[in-house]
Scaffold this active site. Structure first.
Site, short mmCIF file in Angstrom:
data_model
loop_
_atom_site.label_atom_id
_atom_site.label_comp_id
_atom_site.label_asym_id
_atom_site.label_seq_id
_atom_site.Cartn_x
_atom_site.Cartn_y
_atom_site.Cartn_z
N GLY A 108 0.49 -4.98 0.68
CA GLY A 108 -0.67 -4.97 -0.21
C GLY A 108 -0.39 -5.65 -1.55
CD GLU B 203 -2.62 -7.39 2.58
OE1 GLU B 203 -2.21 -6.27 2.24
OE2 GLU B 203 -3.25 -7.58 3.64
CB ALA C 155 -0.89 -0.01 1.23
CD GLU D 60 1.30 -5.65 5.58
OE1 GLU D 60 2.06 -6.60 5.88
OE2 GLU D 60 0.63 -5.63 4.54
N1 COA Z 1 4.63 3.12 -0.44
C1 COA Z 1 5.04 4.29 -0.95
N2 COA Z 1 6.18 4.42 -1.64
C2 COA Z 1 6.92 3.32 -1.82
C3 COA Z 1 6.55 2.07 -1.31
C4 COA Z 1 5.34 1.99 -0.59
N3 COA Z 1 4.88 0.84 -0.10
N4 COA Z 1 7.50 1.16 -1.65
C5 COA Z 1 8.43 1.84 -2.34
N5 COA Z 1 8.08 3.13 -2.45
C6 COA Z 1 8.82 4.21 -3.14
C7 COA Z 1 10.00 4.70 -2.31
O1 COA Z 1 9.60 5.62 -1.34
C8 COA Z 1 10.85 5.31 -3.40
O2 COA Z 1 10.31 6.58 -3.74
P1 COA Z 1 11.28 7.85 -3.94
O3 COA Z 1 12.18 7.45 -5.08
O4 COA Z 1 10.34 8.96 -4.28
O5 COA Z 1 12.02 8.01 -2.67
C9 COA Z 1 10.61 4.39 -4.59
O6 COA Z 1 9.40 3.73 -4.33
C10 COA Z 1 11.71 3.35 -4.76
O7 COA Z 1 11.80 2.61 -3.54
P2 COA Z 1 13.19 2.41 -2.75
O8 COA Z 1 12.87 2.13 -1.32
O9 COA Z 1 14.11 3.54 -3.03
O10 COA Z 1 13.74 1.09 -3.46
P3 COA Z 1 14.74 0.02 -2.84
O11 COA Z 1 15.14 -0.85 -3.97
O12 COA Z 1 15.80 0.68 -2.05
O13 COA Z 1 13.85 -0.83 -1.79
C11 COA Z 1 11.88 -2.05 -1.09
C12 COA Z 1 12.79 -1.64 -2.26
C13 COA Z 1 10.66 -2.75 -1.66
C14 COA Z 1 12.65 -3.01 -0.16
C15 COA Z 1 11.46 -0.79 -0.30
O14 COA Z 1 10.96 0.16 -1.21
C16 COA Z 1 10.41 -1.02 0.75
O15 COA Z 1 10.70 -1.55 1.81
N6 COA Z 1 9.15 -0.62 0.47
C17 COA Z 1 8.07 -0.67 1.41
C18 COA Z 1 7.57 -2.10 1.58
C19 COA Z 1 6.45 -2.14 2.60
O16 COA Z 1 6.64 -1.90 3.77
N7 COA Z 1 5.26 -2.44 2.12
C20 COA Z 1 4.11 -2.58 2.94
C21 COA Z 1 3.34 -1.33 2.97
S1 COA Z 1 1.87 -1.52 3.96
#
Ligand code: COA
Length: 257
Positions: free
Chosen positions: A110, A113, A65, A133
């Protein structure tokens, strides 16, 4: 027509691609609404026999999400967000036309999911699944606590949900979370191959099977009774006439959509 997804039709397969690559296809509420609308439209479209749901780019199916959207939500807004998300997931799960998740990278929160609400999951070798989460101070809100148990069983689901560990595609397959793992270049072709096979079957029987499977997981619904009802109803359909006539006359069935 849509701002966050792209839909494209090739022969009878509709592909829905989440189009927020720079945000790793994070699911804001508008994206989930659009996915729901696209699934509803596909079910009305006689040209469509099956649906592929995937993410744009080679890195993510959907990384969860959209955290930046909900970060300032209060409890009431969060409850609505969760309920709306559930509606999208339920719409996918109840689609009478098969929906395959083509998981092309991160399927977290999400995103996991969303994949779990699809009928079949095919993953590329670089796919990663997880429910992180608890790192954010919330439980999953789009059905993760329930569908993960359904797919992998209580023990593994509990471990994944409580540790927030992400697992790779092959482990996900070992757990029963995904159906198959393929090289990324084979991902969409393999999904099309499966959908084409299903599209040669009776669309009415396919939809009936999906209803029976879903009945197994619905509170207060007797799945075996649902099957008896669906079996009986099928005998009044043109698909039944066509399927049985084709068999008895040693020809290939030609079902209408
Ligand atoms: N919501 C909003 N933005 C998100 C996102 C999310 N769930 N997941 C990734 N993004 C965005 C990042 O903020 C970043 O944006 P920016 O370039 O404007 O800063 C962009 O996507 C790229 O992500 P980044 O974190 O830089 O990539 P990465 O390769 O370093 O890491 C992940 C990849 C997937 C490990 C990491 O993005 C992450 O942990 N995301 C969240 C996962 C999560 O907790 N999901 C559950 C949400 S309820």
């Amino acid at each position: 027509m849509y701002e966050n997804i792209i839909t494209s039709k090739e022969a009878t397969v509709l592909t829905i691609t989440i189009n927020r690559e720079s945000k790793l296809n994070a699911l804001n509420m508008a994206t989930l609404r659009e996915i729901k609308e696209a699934i509803i439209e596909a079910n009305k479209d006689k040209e469509v026999s099956g649906i592929i749901l995937t993410g744009s780019g080679a890195k993510a199916f959907a990384a969860g999400a959209d955290i930046s959207e909900f970060v300032n939500f209060n409890s009431k807004q969060a409850t609505k967000m969760s309920a709306d998300g559930h509606e999208t997931m339920n719409t996918i799960e109840r689609s009478g036309k098969p929906v395959i998740a083509a998981v092309n990278g991160f399927a977290l929160g999400g995103g996991c999911e969303l994949a779990m609400s699809c009928h079949v999951r095919i993953a590329s070798e670089n796919a990663k699944f997880g429910q992180p989460e608890v790192n954010l101070g919330v439980p999953p809100g789009y059905g993760g606590t329930q569908r993960l148990i359904q797919l992998v069983g209580k023990s593994k689901a509990t471990e994944l949900l409580l540790t927030a560990d992400a697992i790779g595609a092959n482990v996900a397959m070992e757990y029963g979370l995904v159906n198959e793992v393929v090289p990324i270049e084979d991902l969409i072709p393999r999904c099309i191959e499966i959908l084409n096979k299903i599209s040669s079957k009776s669309p009415m029987a396919v939809a009936a099977v999906i209803r029976c499977i879903n009945a197994h997981f619905e509170d207060g619904v007797d799945g075996l009774k649902t099957e008896i009802d669906e079996f009986g109803k099928a005998f009044d359909t043109i698909d039944f006439k066509e399927g049985t006539d084709a068999f008895l006359n040693k020809r290939k069935a030609n079902f209408e959509r």
